[in-house]
Design a protein around this motif. Structure first.
Motif, mmCIF file in Angstrom:
data_model
loop_
_atom_site.group_PDB
_atom_site.id
_atom_site.type_symbol
_atom_site.label_atom_id
_atom_site.label_comp_id
_atom_site.label_asym_id
_atom_site.label_seq_id
_atom_site.Cartn_x
_atom_site.Cartn_y
_atom_site.Cartn_z
ATOM 1 N N LEU A 14 -5.636 7.892 3.664
ATOM 2 C CA LEU A 14 -6.267 6.245 3.450
ATOM 3 C C LEU A 14 -7.408 6.319 2.363
ATOM 4 O O LEU A 14 -7.500 5.440 1.587
ATOM 5 N N ALA A 15 -8.041 7.826 2.242
ATOM 6 C CA ALA A 15 -8.851 7.942 0.855
ATOM 7 C C ALA A 15 -8.152 7.936 -0.210
ATOM 8 O O ALA A 15 -8.471 7.288 -1.403
ATOM 9 N N VAL A 16 -7.054 8.527 -0.382
ATOM 10 C CA VAL A 16 -6.084 8.291 -1.493
ATOM 11 C C VAL A 16 -5.569 7.099 -1.907
ATOM 12 O O VAL A 16 -5.767 6.619 -2.817
ATOM 13 N N LEU A 17 -5.286 6.246 -0.799
ATOM 14 C CA LEU A 17 -4.843 4.903 -1.145
ATOM 15 C C LEU A 17 -6.066 3.964 -1.436
ATOM 16 O O LEU A 17 -5.778 3.308 -2.364
ATOM 17 N N THR A 18 -7.134 4.192 -0.961
ATOM 18 C CA THR A 18 -8.279 3.581 -1.231
ATOM 19 C C THR A 18 -8.766 3.800 -2.682
ATOM 20 O O THR A 18 -8.920 2.843 -3.655
ATOM 21 N N CYS A 19 -8.495 4.958 -3.221
ATOM 22 C CA CYS A 19 -8.940 5.206 -4.616
ATOM 23 C C CYS A 19 -7.697 4.898 -5.695
ATOM 24 O O CYS A 19 -8.037 4.472 -6.689
ATOM 25 N N ALA A 20 -6.505 4.925 -5.085
ATOM 26 C CA ALA A 20 -5.520 4.389 -5.958
ATOM 27 C C ALA A 20 -5.622 2.923 -6.105
ATOM 28 O O ALA A 20 -5.447 2.317 -7.345
ATOM 29 N N LEU A 21 -5.981 2.179 -5.118
ATOM 30 C CA LEU A 21 -6.197 0.790 -5.153
ATOM 31 C C LEU A 21 -7.363 0.395 -6.246
ATOM 32 O O LEU A 21 -7.337 -0.448 -7.016
ATOM 33 N N LEU A 22 -8.644 1.382 -5.941
ATOM 34 C CA LEU A 22 -9.710 0.857 -6.762
ATOM 35 C C LEU A 22 -9.282 1.213 -8.483
ATOM 36 O O LEU A 22 -9.773 0.586 -9.287
ATOM 37 N N GLY A 23 -8.514 2.505 -8.420
ATOM 38 C CA GLY A 23 -8.340 2.685 -9.843
ATOM 39 C C GLY A 23 -7.078 1.516 -10.477
ATOM 40 O O GLY A 23 -7.441 1.297 -11.719
ATOM 41 N N THR A 24 -6.544 1.176 -9.517
ATOM 42 C CA THR A 24 -5.586 0.030 -10.161
ATOM 43 C C THR A 24 -6.364 -1.367 -10.572
ATOM 44 O O THR A 24 -6.208 -1.676 -11.643
ATOM 45 N N ALA A 25 -7.289 -1.250 -9.765
ATOM 46 C CA ALA A 25 -8.238 -2.574 -10.028
ATOM 47 C C ALA A 25 -9.024 -2.084 -11.695
ATOM 48 O O ALA A 25 -9.257 -3.126 -12.209
#
Length: 223
Positions: A131-142
Motif C-alpha cells: 500500500l505504501a508503494v502504491l501510494t508513492c507510485a500514485l503521488l509520483g504519477t501526480a
C-alpha cells in the motif's frame, strides 16, 4: 483505451527509455536495503524511492513518441485519451516495479522491529508495504503529470520542478506519501504494523485530480 495502453507499453519497452529510472531505482534500493535489515524500515525505503521514479516514468511516457506520431494518435483517439494512456502506462510500470521490489524486500529482510528483538507479522507487513508503494507510485504519477507537457513545456523548468515536487511529496507532513512511509518507519520502532489505508485513498484522489487537470489542458491546447 486498451489498444492505446498496448501501444504506449510497446513504445516504452522498445525505446529502452525506461532503463535509466529502472537502474536508478535498483541502485538506490541496493544502497538502502540489505539482507537481514528490519522489514518495515526496508519497505519504507522501497516505497519512498519509487516516488521520483514514477514521476520520471510519466515524463518519459508523455514525451516518448515523435511529434508526427503524437499528432496522429491524438487525432485518432483524442488528445485527452492519448495523454491519459501515457500516464497510466507510467503508473502501471511503476506499480509493477514497486511490487516486484516489495516481494524481494520481504524475502531478504528480517521480520523484526528496529530493535531486532520483537517480530512483526510478515503478511501484514507485506500488505502495508504494498500500500505504501502504491501510494508513492500514485503521488509520483501526480508529480509527473503536473511537471510534464502540456503543463510545463520547458525542460529547464520542468525537471527542477519535478525534483523539488517529488522531494516535497516525501517530506511534507500533509503528504499521503510521507504518511505512508512514516507509518512503516514508526511501526518498525514499536514492531507494529498499520495499513496506510487513508494515505492510499488520499493518493488516489490527488492523482486523479492531477491527471484529470493535465488531460483537460491537453485537450484545450490541442483545440
Amino acid at each position: 483505451m486498451t489498444a492505446l495502453l498496448r501501444y504506449r507499453t510497446a513504445l516504452l519497452l522498445r525505446s529502452q527509455r525506461w532503463l535509466p529510472p529502472f537502474l536508478l531505482y535498483v541502485v538506490v534500493l541496493g544502497v538502502g536495503v540489505q539482507g537481514g535489515q528490519p522489514l518495515l524500515d526496508s519497505l519504507g525505503w522501497t516505497a519512498a524511492v519509487l516516488l521520483p521514479t514514477a514521476a520520471w516514468l510519466v515524463r518519459i511516457c508523455v514525451l516518448g513518441e515523435p511529434p508526427a506520431a503524437r499528432t496522429v494518435v491524438a487525432a485518432a483517439a483524442g488528445p485527452a485519451r492519448a495523454h491519459l494512456a501515457a500516464v497510466l502506462t507510467a503508473l502501471g510500470t511503476a506499480v509493477l516495479l514497486g511490487t516486484v521490489a516489495t516481494a524481494a524486500v520481504v524475502y531478504i529482510s528480517d521480520p523484526v522491529g528496529a530493535d531486532h528483538q520483537h517480530r512483526v507479522p510478515v503478511p501484514a507487513a507485506a500488505a502495508a508495504g504494498f500500500l505504501a508503494v502504491l501510494t508513492c507510485a500514485l503521488l509520483g504519477t501526480a508529480v509527473g503529470a503536473l511537471t510534464a507537457p502540456p503543463v510545463l513545456r520547458s525542460t529547464g523548468r520542468a525537471v527542477p520542478t519535478l525534483l523539488l515536487a517529488a522531494l516535497m511529496a516525501l517530506v511534507m507532513s500533509g503528504s499521503p506519501a510521507h504518511a505512508a512511509v512514516t507509518g512503516l518507519v514508526t511501526g518498525s520502532r514499536s514492531a507494529t504494523v498499520s495499513l496506510p489505508l487513508l494515505p492510499s485513498l488520499a493518493a488516489v484522489l490527488v492523482t486523479a485530480a492531477a491527471v484529470a487537470a493535465a488531460c483537460a489542458l491537453t485537450s484545450r491546447r490541442a483545440s
